[in-house]
Every structure is written in structure tokens, then in C-alpha cells.
Scaffold this active site. Structure first.
Site, short mmCIF file in Angstrom:
data_model
loop_
_atom_site.label_atom_id
_atom_site.label_comp_id
_atom_site.label_asym_id
_atom_site.label_seq_id
_atom_site.Cartn_x
_atom_site.Cartn_y
_atom_site.Cartn_z
N TYR A 169 0.83 -1.20 0.00
CA TYR A 169 0.00 0.00 0.00
C TYR A 169 0.87 1.26 0.00
O TYR A 169 0.68 2.15 -0.84
CB TYR A 169 -0.91 -0.01 1.22
CG TYR A 169 -1.88 1.14 1.32
CD1 TYR A 169 -2.97 1.22 0.46
CD2 TYR A 169 -1.70 2.15 2.26
CE1 TYR A 169 -3.87 2.28 0.55
CE2 TYR A 169 -2.60 3.20 2.36
CZ TYR A 169 -3.67 3.27 1.50
OH TYR A 169 -4.55 4.32 1.59
N SER A 213 -13.24 2.30 13.77
CA SER A 213 -14.27 1.26 13.59
C SER A 213 -14.03 0.10 14.55
O SER A 213 -14.99 -0.45 15.11
CB SER A 213 -14.30 0.78 12.14
OG SER A 213 -13.02 0.39 11.70
N ASN A 214 -12.79 -0.27 14.76
CA ASN A 214 -12.48 -1.35 15.70
C ASN A 214 -13.01 -1.03 17.10
O ASN A 214 -13.73 -1.82 17.71
CB ASN A 214 -10.97 -1.59 15.79
CG ASN A 214 -10.45 -2.47 14.68
OD1 ASN A 214 -11.22 -3.04 13.90
ND2 ASN A 214 -9.14 -2.59 14.59
N ARG A 235 -2.58 9.27 16.39
CA ARG A 235 -3.20 9.47 15.09
C ARG A 235 -3.96 10.80 15.14
O ARG A 235 -4.29 11.31 16.20
CB ARG A 235 -4.17 8.34 14.72
CG ARG A 235 -3.53 6.97 14.58
CD ARG A 235 -2.63 6.88 13.36
NE ARG A 235 -2.10 5.54 13.19
CZ ARG A 235 -0.99 5.08 13.73
NH1 ARG A 235 -0.27 5.88 14.52
NH2 ARG A 235 -0.57 3.85 13.50
N PRO A 296 2.97 2.89 12.15
CA PRO A 296 3.56 4.21 12.48
C PRO A 296 3.32 4.60 13.93
O PRO A 296 2.24 4.39 14.47
CB PRO A 296 2.82 5.16 11.53
CG PRO A 296 2.29 4.30 10.44
CD PRO A 296 1.98 2.99 11.07
#
Length: 345
Positions: A169, A213-214, A235, A296
Site C-alpha cells: 500500500y 471502527s475497531n 493518530r 507508524p
């Protein structure tokens, strides 16, 4: 015309609106049945444009665009962007959002992920070249890899592992940016590139595998909420409506260089988990798991270029965006809406 062409609208699949130039643009959205793509299509149709949604539905969902089934300005073509793309008639703008964006989804078939990023981008660039269309590339903050600077600006060249599970990706998106650059300089194709940071909101898949979402799905279903590592990694979360506004402003601008689109507000994973716990009233436990390879440690965009060139900055606070997202997942999962969360459409 592809065998699996689906004309969900009521009009002619590829006809123009009368003679001469159409009153509004004809826009192709690759990956339009996905999370971000479907919200973008909502805005384009509401602005009066004709929209062709091209999606292989590997991660996109028909439910995301079902509301437009009776709209004569909407057409769906089920096709992989890795296959040659043929569209009759004029196309004014192309948005390329055709690639899985969550690690579990893009790591499932890494070769296809790389092909989608590179071959898919080339096919769409060739279409843009043939049609004289302006084309937008949904790039990603992952081009910065595991950053060695606290604030990532567009001039930062990144710290990416080419030989790891995320490389399909990360490197695919970096290669796509190179293709866009070269088509612009060699063939004169009008390009727009957004480096998109973490985005969340309604229509994310429950099994998307990304952190918002998790946490929300785990909290609503009473399962353990999994934090990878010690939860100190950060994040920056941008609500989908803000992102779509940034995408549209970038497409309408004259900026051909990459532009960061994201929310510079920075939260640790532990902080996010606690916010979700409080908003859902869950009794779910927080459970730590090993940090994935090449995950990251930090993400925070420098949006100075977007602010200056586009007059854009995110407006939706994380708390408000989470309320809307939790309400969406509660409805989709058939769970009671937490009393502290606003109901949204």
C-alpha cells in the site's frame, strides 16, 4: 460496455445532457461505492453533476450508493480499475479512490493492492489523457511511513519500509504519485493529489480493521477493546465530511502538487479508546496486543498548504464526529443507541 454494467439510474448510461457542453460536469469516481467515495458522490450529485461510479465492490458496498438508484444522473459500473477502462462520451473530472485503505483489507492480497495502486492509476490517467479530464489521486499519509518528524509536511520524503507487510500500500501510493507527476509533465494531464490522513465517519465497514471502527464496534458489542502496543502511538482523525470538502476544493483549485488533508488534532490510541468507552457506556475491557510490523508511531499533518491554497481546515471536532459514527454503527449492528450519543441520519 462491461458485462457487469449496472445502470442504477433511470437515464441513458453514457448520453450527454442535450447538445453541446453539459450544464454540469460528468464525473467518474473510481472506488465510489467505498466509504469516502460514496460521501463524495453524495456531494457531487447534490451539486447537480452527472456521476459515473466505477467499483469492483471488493471493499465497497452497494448499500453505500443505493440511495441514488432512481437518480438519472447516477450510473454504476462494476469493474476493476486494473482492467482497461472505456467510457463513451465526455468525462470532465476523474476521482481515483480505488484501493483498499485498511491494513487487513490491503494485506489480504498485497499483489492486487499494488496493481490497483499502480496499474489502476495508469488506466485512469490514460482515460484522463484521452478525455482531456482533470484527475484527482487519493494518496495517503502512509507515503510518509513511520515518520521521523513530529509534524508531516508535504516536503517530508518519508521513512518507508519497502520490504514489509504495509509496503504494498505505502509504496503503491508513492508510485502512483510518481505516475501522476510524470503524466502531468510529459502529457499535460491536469492532476490533483491529496495525501489523506486518518478519516472516519458513517459507512465505514464494521470489519474495516481501522482503529475508530475497531473501537466502536468492539465497544457496542461488549467485546474486548484491543490496543496495539502500549497505546502511546498517535493518530489525527478527520471526519469524512471535512475530508470531502477538502477534496472538492483541491479539485477546483490550480494546485498540482500534493496537499495534506487531515485534522492536525493528535490523540493517542489510549485516549481514543477511553473517549469511545465513555460515549458508548461499554463495559468492554482494554486489552493490549503486540504492535503490528511497521505500524507508524505518530501521525499529524501539517495542513498549512491546504489552509493557504484552498482556504480549508477541518471543522468537525472528534467528539462530535464520534457521536455521529457511533450512531451509525449502532444502527447497522442493531444495537441500542448510547444515551449520550446523538441520533443522526
Amino acid at each position: 460496455m462491461p458485462d457487469d454494467f449496472l445502470n442504477l439510474g433511470a437515464g441513458s448510461p453514457f448520453g450527454l445532457f442535450g447538445r453541446g457542453r453539459p450544464a454540469h460536469k460528468t464525473v467518474l469516481v473510481a472506488g465510489g461505492a467505498g466509504f469516502v467515495g460514496s460521501h463524495l458522490i453524495d456531494r457531487l450529485l447534490s451539486n447537480g453533476h452527472r456521476v459515473i461510479c466505477l467499483d469492483n465492490l471488493s471493499t465497497g458496498r452497494l448499500a453505500n450508493v443505493a440511495a441514488h438508484a432512481a437518480n438519472e444522473r447516477f450510473t454504476l459500473i462494476r469493474q476493476d480499475v486494473c482492467d482497461p477502462i472505456q467510457i463513451a462520451g465526455a468525462v470532465d473530472e476523474i476521482f481515483n479512490l480505488a484501493c483498499p485503505a485498511s491494513p487487513p483489507k490491503y494485506q489480504k492480497d498485497p499483489v492486487h493492492t499494488f496493481r490497483t495502486s499502480v496499474i489502476g492509476a495508469m488506466n485512469l490517467l490514460e482515460l484522463a489523457r484521452a478525455k482531456g479530464a482533470r484527475i484527482f489521486q487519493a494518496s495517503t499519509s502512509e507515503v510518509y511511513g513511520d515518520p521521523e518528524v513530529a509534524l508531516q509536511s508535504e516536503g517530508y520524503r518519508g521513512n518507508v519500509n519497502t520490504f514489509g507487510p504495509r509496503a504494498c500500500y505505502d509504496e503503491g501510493k508513492r508510485a502512483a504519485e510518481t505516475l501522476f507527476h510524470d503524466y502531468h509533465h510529459q502529457h499535460g494531464v491536469e492532476i490533483r493529489i491529496a495525501r489523506i490522513f486518518n478519516t472516519y465517519g458513517p459507512r465505514m465497514c464494521p470489519d474495516d480493521g481501522r482503529v475508530v471502527s475497531n473501537f466502536v464496534v468492539q465497544a457496542l458489542t461488549g467485546r474486548d477493546m484491543t490496543i496495539h502496543g502500549d497505546g502511546s502511538q498517535t493518530r489525527s482523525f478527520c471526519y469524512v465530511d471535512d475530508l470531502v470538502e477538502g477534496i472538492l476544493r483541491l479539485m477546483a483549485s490550480e494546485v498540482a502538487e500534493p496537499v495534506n488533508l487531515g485534522n492536525p488534532g493528535e490523540f493517542t490510541m489510549a485516549e481514543l479508546a477511553q473517549i469511545v468507552r465513555e460515549k458508548t457506556g461499554t463495559t468492554s475491557r482494554l486489552v493490549q496486543k503486540p504492535l503490528p510490523t511497521d505500524d507508524p508511531r505518530q501521525r499529524r499533518p501539517d495542513i498549512s498548504r491546504a489552509q493557504k491554497a484552498l482556504g480549508w481546515a477541518p471543522l468537525v471536532a472528534l467528539s462530535d464526529g464520534l457521536d455521529r459514527t457511533i450512531a451509525h454503527f449502532a444502527a447497522e449492528l442493531g444495537r441500542p443507541l448510547p444515551s449520550r450519543t446523538e441520533k443522526v441520519a
